[in-house]
Design a protein around this motif. Structure first.
Motif, PDB file in Angstrom:
ATOM      1  N   LEU A   1       0.800  -1.211   0.000  1.00 13.67           N
ATOM      2  CA  LEU A   1       0.000   0.000   0.000  1.00 13.67           C
ATOM      3  C   LEU A   1       0.841   1.272   0.000  1.00 13.67           C
ATOM      4  N   GLY A   2       2.157   1.113   0.104  1.00 12.78           N
ATOM      5  CA  GLY A   2       3.027   2.274   0.117  1.00 12.78           C
ATOM      6  C   GLY A   2       2.875   3.140   1.346  1.00 12.78           C
ATOM      7  N   GLU A   3       2.489   2.533   2.481  1.00 13.73           N
ATOM      8  CA  GLU A   3       2.299   3.301   3.704  1.00 13.73           C
ATOM      9  C   GLU A   3       3.642   3.716   4.302  1.00 13.73           C
ATOM     10  N   PRO A   4       3.675   4.850   4.999  1.00 12.70           N
ATOM     11  CA  PRO A   4       4.949   5.337   5.550  1.00 12.70           C
ATOM     12  C   PRO A   4       5.414   4.490   6.727  1.00 12.70           C
ATOM     13  N   LEU A   5       6.719   4.353   6.843  1.00 14.49           N
ATOM     14  CA  LEU A   5       7.320   3.647   7.975  1.00 14.49           C
ATOM     15  C   LEU A   5       8.160   4.652   8.752  1.00 14.49           C
ATOM     16  N   THR A   6       7.687   5.018   9.928  1.00 14.91           N
ATOM     17  CA  THR A   6       8.410   5.988  10.745  1.00 14.91           C
ATOM     18  C   THR A   6       9.227   5.251  11.805  1.00 14.91           C
ATOM     19  N   PRO A   7      10.263   5.878  12.340  1.00 12.02           N
ATOM     20  CA  PRO A   7      11.029   5.253  13.425  1.00 12.02           C
ATOM     21  C   PRO A   7      10.150   4.882  14.619  1.00 12.02           C
ATOM     22  N   ALA A   8       9.126   5.711  14.894  1.00 10.91           N
ATOM     23  CA  ALA A   8       8.246   5.412  16.024  1.00 10.91           C
ATOM     24  C   ALA A   8       7.466   4.127  15.792  1.00 10.91           C
ATOM     25  N   VAL A   9       7.009   3.892  14.553  1.00 13.17           N
ATOM     26  CA  VAL A   9       6.279   2.663  14.251  1.00 13.17           C
ATOM     27  C   VAL A   9       7.197   1.448  14.377  1.00 13.17           C
ATOM     28  N   VAL A  10       8.439   1.578  13.930  1.00 15.02           N
ATOM     29  CA  VAL A  10       9.407   0.478  14.068  1.00 15.02           C
ATOM     30  C   VAL A  10       9.610   0.139  15.537  1.00 15.02           C
ATOM     31  N   ALA A  11       9.819   1.167  16.365  1.00 14.77           N
ATOM     32  CA  ALA A  11      10.024   0.938  17.796  1.00 14.77           C
ATOM     33  C   ALA A  11       8.776   0.353  18.445  1.00 14.77           C
ATOM     34  N   ALA A  12       7.599   0.871  18.063  1.00 17.79           N
ATOM     35  CA  ALA A  12       6.348   0.353  18.617  1.00 17.79           C
ATOM     36  C   ALA A  12       6.136  -1.103  18.222  1.00 17.79           C
ATOM     37  N   LEU A  13       6.446  -1.432  16.963  1.00 15.49           N
ATOM     38  CA  LEU A  13       6.312  -2.808  16.485  1.00 15.49           C
ATOM     39  C   LEU A  13       7.206  -3.745  17.294  1.00 15.49           C
ATOM     40  N   ALA A  14       8.431  -3.336  17.542  1.00 13.52           N
ATOM     41  CA  ALA A  14       9.357  -4.165  18.308  1.00 13.52           C
ATOM     42  C   ALA A  14       8.839  -4.394  19.729  1.00 13.52           C
ATOM     43  N   LEU A  15       8.305  -3.356  20.340  1.00 12.48           N
ATOM     44  CA  LEU A  15       7.809  -3.478  21.715  1.00 12.48           C
ATOM     45  C   LEU A  15       6.556  -4.348  21.783  1.00 12.48           C
ATOM     46  N   VAL A  16       5.632  -4.161  20.835  1.00 13.59           N
ATOM     47  CA  VAL A  16       4.411  -4.954  20.834  1.00 13.59           C
ATOM     48  C   VAL A  16       4.719  -6.427  20.545  1.00 13.59           C
ATOM     49  N   ALA A  17       5.598  -6.689  19.570  1.00 14.81           N
ATOM     50  CA  ALA A  17       5.969  -8.072  19.244  1.00 14.81           C
ATOM     51  C   ALA A  17       6.646  -8.737  20.430  1.00 14.81           C
ATOM     52  N   LEU A  18       7.547  -8.012  21.111  1.00 18.45           N
ATOM     53  CA  LEU A  18       8.189  -8.548  22.309  1.00 18.45           C
ATOM     54  C   LEU A  18       7.154  -8.853  23.383  1.00 18.45           C
ATOM     55  N   GLY A  19       6.207  -7.941  23.563  1.00 21.15           N
ATOM     56  CA  GLY A  19       5.177  -8.156  24.570  1.00 21.15           C
ATOM     57  C   GLY A  19       4.333  -9.381  24.282  1.00 21.15           C
ATOM     58  N   ILE A  20       3.930  -9.563  23.018  1.00 19.30           N
ATOM     59  CA  ILE A  20       3.132 -10.739  22.641  1.00 19.30           C
ATOM     60  C   ILE A  20       3.911 -12.014  22.925  1.00 19.30           C
ATOM     61  N   TRP A  21       5.201 -12.012  22.585  1.00 22.35           N
ATOM     62  CA  TRP A  21       5.999 -13.214  22.816  1.00 22.35           C
ATOM     63  C   TRP A  21       6.121 -13.514  24.310  1.00 22.35           C
ATOM     64  N   LEU A  22       6.324 -12.498  25.121  1.00 22.58           N
ATOM     65  CA  LEU A  22       6.463 -12.710  26.564  1.00 22.58           C
ATOM     66  C   LEU A  22       5.167 -13.236  27.177  1.00 22.58           C
ATOM     67  N   VAL A  23       4.026 -12.713  26.713  1.00 19.83           N
ATOM     68  CA  VAL A  23       2.745 -13.145  27.259  1.00 19.83           C
ATOM     69  C   VAL A  23       2.424 -14.583  26.856  1.00 19.83           C
ATOM     70  N   ASN A  24       2.818 -14.980  25.649  1.00 21.70           N
ATOM     71  CA  ASN A  24       2.424 -16.288  25.114  1.00 21.70           C
ATOM     72  C   ASN A  24       3.514 -17.346  25.146  1.00 21.70           C
ATOM     73  N   ARG A  25       4.707 -16.990  25.601  1.00 22.85           N
ATOM     74  CA  ARG A  25       5.802 -17.954  25.484  1.00 22.85           C
ATOM     75  C   ARG A  25       5.512 -19.210  26.307  1.00 22.85           C
ATOM     76  N   PRO A  26       5.987 -20.356  25.852  1.00 27.30           N
ATOM     77  CA  PRO A  26       5.729 -21.614  26.570  1.00 27.30           C
ATOM     78  C   PRO A  26       6.252 -21.570  27.987  1.00 27.30           C
ATOM     79  N   ARG A  27       5.502 -22.152  28.889  1.00 25.94           N
ATOM     80  CA  ARG A  27       5.901 -22.149  30.301  1.00 25.94           C
ATOM     81  C   ARG A  27       7.188 -22.914  30.554  1.00 25.94           C
ATOM     82  N   LEU A  28       7.527 -23.788  29.613  1.00 24.14           N
ATOM     83  CA  LEU A  28       8.764 -24.553  29.732  1.00 24.14           C
ATOM     84  C   LEU A  28       9.967 -23.631  29.887  1.00 24.14           C
ATOM     85  N   TYR A  29       9.866 -22.440  29.275  1.00 21.16           N
ATOM     86  CA  TYR A  29      10.990 -21.516  29.295  1.00 21.16           C
ATOM     87  C   TYR A  29      10.775 -20.366  30.263  1.00 21.16           C
ATOM     88  N   SER A  30       9.698 -20.395  31.052  1.00 16.99           N
ATOM     89  CA  SER A  30       9.400 -19.303  31.976  1.00 16.99           C
ATOM     90  C   SER A  30      10.399 -19.285  33.119  1.00 16.99           C
TER      91      SER A  30
END
Length: 306
Positions: free
Chosen positions: A277-306
């Protein structure tokens, strides 16, 4: 959105190569979903589009259930709970589709994928045995920082209306999370995944088109091949095939290991919005994406590795 069914104990105790490839493909499919909505909204009003998607997917699901002899109308005490889940599902997609008419697809997914954190908070208070732990709290904090960063970035955009869509998509995430908590904490948790999905699709298919009419939406204004193709992708690939594939994975493999991969969905969505779609990619969106993706992984990660 997928993931509303409770995960049963799988037949496998780990993810093999086929399961990993399939779950990554599903995450990519869900990532492209927002792009398809943005494309189709050029010719079909957003709330009507959500209703048509649910109606088409519901018809396919009924055919599938009939072929597989899966009962959808048996009396199992889940009716009123199912109707409640269906209304929340309708609210979720009304807000997401409507919100995408204001904001970028690459931004919307950051807000939509706050849903896992709504589930973590709701389950902590309402579902026995689903207590918040240190990893989940850290994931929630990371995602909250990411969302705050993305919202602040939206307020600075030249168009000036992105924040409206951002808030709508965040409301959709809250409705999605509430749906999941309702399912986990009610008799629906014992129902077949196909029946849970049927409740959601059927109620939203019945509720959203009349709501679209009451809102004064223009409806279908440009039924071009591209618009119809985008809607068909939502009906056949996303809301029917991908959800059934996800439910099969949840029945066959450890749910926690599968859910840990869902952090890939916002990554694919941001990439799809930029590349297609040619949407803009700003540094803030990159940082937000990294934080949200990290958060999802931490919330859902297998308990084996908790």
């Amino acid at each position: 959105m997928a993931g509303d069914a409770a995960g049963a104990v799988g037949a496998h105790d780990h993810l093999d190569r086929s399961a990993v490839l399939l779950v990554v493909l599903l995450c990519a499919t869900w990532g492209f979903y927002q792009v398809s909505v943005k494309v189709a909204v050029e010719g079909i009003s957003p709330v009507l589009q959500a209703g048509l998607r649910s109606a088409g997917s519901c018809a396919l699901l009924m055919l599938w259930a009939r072929a597989r002899r899966i009962p959808l109308f048996d009396r199992d005490g889940s009716l009123w709970w199912g109707l409640g889940a269906g209304l929340l599902f309708a609210l979720e997609f009304m807000l997401i589709y409507w919100g995408l008419s204001y904001t970028y697809a690459s931004r919307s997914v950051l807000f939509v994928y706050m849903a896992p954190f709504v589930v973590a908070l709701g389950a902590h208070w309402l579902i026995p045995g689903e207590r918040m732990n240190v990893a989940k709290a850290a994931g929630l904090a990371a995602a909250f920082c990411g969302i705050a960063l993305a919202f602040a970035d939206g307020l600075r955009l030249a168009e000036g209306e992105e924040w409206i869509g951002d808030l709508m998509c965040l409301g959709g995430a809250i409705a999605w999370g509430a749906t999941t908590v309702l399912i986990k904490g009610s008799p629906l948790v014992r129902a077949r995944a196909e029946k849970i999905l049927f409740y959601q699709l059927a109620v939203s298919a019945l509720a959203l088109p009349p709501l679209s009419l009451a809102m004064g939406e223009p409806g279908i204004v440009a039924a071009t091949p591209l618009v119809l193709g985008a809607l068909a992708f939502q009906i056949v690939v996303v809301a029917f095939a991908s959800y059934l594939a996800w439910f099969w994975l949840m029945r066959s493999y450890p749910a926690a290991h599968l859910s840990a991969f869902t952090f890939l969905t916002p990554v694919f969505a941001v990439l799809a919005g930029i590349l297609l779609l040619g949407e803009p990619l700003t540094p803030a969106v990159v940082a937000a994406l990294a934080l949200v993706a990290l958060g999802i992984w931490l919330v859902n990660r297998p308990r084996l590795y908790s």
